[in-house]
Enzyme design. Structure first.
Site, PDB file in Angstrom:
ATOM      1  N   ASP A  88      -0.630   0.790   3.173  1.00  0.00           N
ATOM      2  CA  ASP A  88      -1.477   0.217   4.226  1.00  0.00           C
ATOM      3  C   ASP A  88      -0.930   0.617   5.597  1.00  0.00           C
ATOM      4  O   ASP A  88       0.240   0.972   5.737  1.00  0.00           O
ATOM      5  CB  ASP A  88      -1.570  -1.312   4.110  1.00  0.00           C
ATOM      6  CG  ASP A  88      -0.251  -2.027   4.358  1.00  0.00           C
ATOM      7  OD1 ASP A  88       0.801  -1.537   3.890  1.00  0.00           O
ATOM      8  OD2 ASP A  88      -0.254  -3.086   5.038  1.00  0.00           O
ATOM      9  N   GLU A 153       2.033  -4.556   3.475  1.00  0.00           N
ATOM     10  CA  GLU A 153       3.286  -4.623   4.223  1.00  0.00           C
ATOM     11  C   GLU A 153       3.029  -4.948   5.682  1.00  0.00           C
ATOM     12  O   GLU A 153       3.739  -5.748   6.295  1.00  0.00           O
ATOM     13  CB  GLU A 153       4.057  -3.297   4.100  1.00  0.00           C
ATOM     14  CG  GLU A 153       5.527  -3.399   4.462  1.00  0.00           C
ATOM     15  CD  GLU A 153       5.811  -3.342   5.960  1.00  0.00           C
ATOM     16  OE1 GLU A 153       6.905  -3.747   6.373  1.00  0.00           O
ATOM     17  OE2 GLU A 153       4.932  -2.893   6.737  1.00  0.00           O
TER      18      GLU A 153
HETATM   19  N1  BES Z   1       8.235   0.476   8.665  1.00  0.00           N
HETATM   20  C1  BES Z   1       8.193  -0.720   9.416  1.00  0.00           C
HETATM   21  C2  BES Z   1       9.538  -1.401   9.513  1.00  0.00           C
HETATM   22  C3  BES Z   1      10.541  -0.678  10.363  1.00  0.00           C
HETATM   23  C4  BES Z   1      10.223  -0.307  11.644  1.00  0.00           C
HETATM   24  C5  BES Z   1      11.784  -0.433   9.863  1.00  0.00           C
HETATM   25  C6  BES Z   1      11.143   0.363  12.418  1.00  0.00           C
HETATM   26  C7  BES Z   1      12.706   0.214  10.615  1.00  0.00           C
HETATM   27  C8  BES Z   1      12.370   0.634  11.892  1.00  0.00           C
HETATM   28  C9  BES Z   1       7.215  -1.688   8.773  1.00  0.00           C
HETATM   29  O1  BES Z   1       6.033  -1.059   8.377  1.00  0.00           O
HETATM   30  C10 BES Z   1       6.833  -2.728   9.787  1.00  0.00           C
HETATM   31  O2  BES Z   1       6.162  -2.409  10.720  1.00  0.00           O
HETATM   32  N2  BES Z   1       7.228  -3.967   9.533  1.00  0.00           N
HETATM   33  C11 BES Z   1       6.817  -5.072  10.311  1.00  0.00           C
HETATM   34  C12 BES Z   1       7.077  -6.280   9.461  1.00  0.00           C
HETATM   35  C13 BES Z   1       6.175  -7.423   9.672  1.00  0.00           C
HETATM   36  C14 BES Z   1       4.717  -7.128   9.568  1.00  0.00           C
HETATM   37  C15 BES Z   1       6.568  -8.544   8.736  1.00  0.00           C
HETATM   38  C16 BES Z   1       7.581  -5.152  11.610  1.00  0.00           C
HETATM   39  O3  BES Z   1       8.764  -4.786  11.665  1.00  0.00           O
HETATM   40  O4  BES Z   1       6.985  -5.568  12.597  1.00  0.00           O
HETATM   41 MN    MN Z   2       6.424   0.642   7.329  1.00  0.00          MN
HETATM   42 MN    MN Z   3       4.784  -0.776  10.169  1.00  0.00          MN
END
Ligand code: BES
Ligand code: MN
Ligand code: MN
Length: 463
Positions: A88, A153
């Site tokens: 997603d 996610e």
């Molecule tokens: N891939 C990201 C997480 C991430 C971002 C890891 C930058 C390391 C560096 C993931 O898709 C994401 O955006 N996660 C969200 C989590 C939330 C929706 C619970 C975030 O970090 O905002």
């Molecule tokens: Mn991600």
């Molecule tokens: Mn993300």
């Protein structure tokens, strides 16, 4: 190995064409209008898995978007990797700021631009293609592999905990591998060993029982937008510290060794500020930028609204104002406790002139993964071979809440092997993946699968 790697080289164009196809499906998880696209995306992933030789491919329904599962379990006595990713993506708006359409992958200057190219469809695809190369040339994998690719996610993985709980036996493995983060920089490969967690809140402030004429009533009523702005402004002091009582109580102190290690990383505040179009950076006093990004908690207002925001002027004293406020949290904070503290504090500082409601939208826990594990050591060697450079260790400011759940529910440590770059515009207009990193990622994944059994054995761990 040589043959597997040259298979990748001779299939580059086809790989890119397939990736274009994947990225053309607008798998936006937060918007119901895209539910059919999500389904198509899941089917595309399942078809790919079948094509590359994964077995027992299943699109598994959840109360929300489906999870795709597949496995290849033909390496008796070798470790089993649980590979996790998400298909997603975030919404594309503001769409006007995209140079090329978000779902028509376009290559410019060695980068491939499209929503999901880096986060995370591109990185999921890296693994699909490394598996394909291995299977096509060797007819098998050097490890056992279970793969789950989820579709929620970007909206907090709401149903994934239950999915993992319900399929503990199916998901049994020795370690988790995730490519959903970034390397330190272009040409600077890294292994990530820490992620922040998240507590996401929404605040609703109500003043009068109806919108009012701002002339007839202004002067007698506390404007809810003003009241909300005053409250939000008070959540940081002049040193950039968060003012919620007890907020820092559970924050693990950065060790001397870790602070020293961060100082050795190739980082330049001035360059970073310039890249962001800023004259000056901002943050908690007493900590370096990398410390603040990776190991200190923050509180951000993600959005604030209320009153009239349409064209031209309208004189109105609004009845309501809203804000979305999130806190990135670090070990040993927990999202539930931080959310409770936030709610209590905001209610306490709310003036008598308004009413307030506080809701938790979602939460996720911070993670530190062990860097001396065989999985991480295999990743270090794989990155060295895949990118020709010794990787460094880093943490990340973003969140992948399932990492902690994998540990809690399945007892598994995670290896965070990210192939993105910090400036690839994830969640923003003009998201891209750098093609050198894309192909470097495929090579590295191939090396990881190849190296892992050796490290696993060396550390005396058994399957
Ligand atoms: N891939 C990201 C997480 C991430 C971002 C890891 C930058 C390391 C560096 C993931 O898709 C994401 O955006 N996660 C969200 C989590 C939330 C929706 C619970 C975030 O970090 O905002
Ligand atoms: Mn991600
Ligand atoms: Mn993300």
């Amino acid at each position: 190995m040589e043959q597997i790697l040259s298979y990748v080289d001779s299939n580059k164009d086809r790989y890119l064409n397939e990736l274009r196809e994947f990225l053309a499906i607008p798998t936006v998880s937060s918007q119901a209008e895209h539910n059919a696209d999500i389904r198509r995306g899941a089917e595309w992933v399942a078809d790919q898995m079948r094509m590359i030789g994964m077995q027992n491919v299943q699109i598994m329904d959840t109360p929300g978007h489906p999870v795709i599962y597949s496995e290849w379990l033909g390496a008796a006595g070798k470790p089993t990797v649980l590979l996790y990713g998400h298909y997603d993506v975030q919404p594309v708006d503001p769409i006007d700021l995209w140079t090329s359409p978000p779902f028509e992958a376009t290559i410019r200057d060695g980068n491939l631009y499209a929503r999901g190219s880096s986060d995370d469809k591109g990185q999921v695809f890296i693994h699909l293609k490394s598996i394909e190369a291995y299977m096509k040339i060797n007819g098998n994998l050097p490890i056992n592999l279970k793969m789950i690719v989820e579709g929620e996610e970007e909206v907090g993985s709401e149903h994934l905990d239950d999915f993992v709980k319900e399929h503990k036996e199916l998901l049994k493995a020795d370690l988790v591998l995730i490519s959903d983060s970034s390397m330190f920089g272009k040409g600077i490969p890294s292994v990530c060993y820490g992620l922040r967690g998240l507590a996401y809140m929404e605040v609703e402030v109500t003043g009068p029982n109806s919108d009012l004429h701002s002339g007839s009533f202004g002067g007698s009523v506390h404007n809810p937008i003003q009241a909300l702005a005053e409250m939000i402004a008070s959540l940081h002091d002049k040193n950039g510290k968060i003012t919620i009582p007890g907020f820092y109580d559970d924050v693990r102190t950065l060790s001397k060794a870790e602070r020293a290690a961060y100082k050795k990383l190739p980082w330049n505040d001035k360059k970073y500020a310039k890249q962001l179009g800023l004259k000056q950076l901002y943050g908690e006093k007493g900590y370096t930028t990398l410390e603040r990004l990776w190991a200190r908690p923050t509180l951000e207002c993600n959005g604030i609204w209320g009153g009239y925001t349409g064209e031209g002027a309208k004189t109105v004293l609004p009845a309501k104002a809203f804000a979305k406020i999130s806190m990135r949290i670090v070990p040993d904070q927990t999202s539930a406790k931080v959310a409770k503290m936030f709610e209590r504090h905001v209610k306490k500082i709310a003036p008598e002139t308004i009413q307030i409601k506080v809701r938790t939208l979602h939460g996720g826990e911070p993670a530190i993964t062990p860097i001396d594990s065989p999985g991480v050591q295999a990743a270090v060697t794989a990155l060295q071979k895949g990118f020709g450079k010794k990787p460094l260790y880093q943490r990340e400011g973003g969140s992948i809440p399932i990492v902690v759940q994998f540990k809690k529910l399945l007892g598994l440590d995670t290896v965070l092997l990210g192939f993105g770059l910090p400036d690839e515009n994830a969640h923003a207009p003009n998201e891209f993946i750098n093609l050198d990193n894309f192909f470097g990622g495929i090579r590295t994944s191939i090396h990881f699968y190849n190296e892992l059994p050796g490290y696993w054995g060396k550390q005396g761990k058994k399957k």
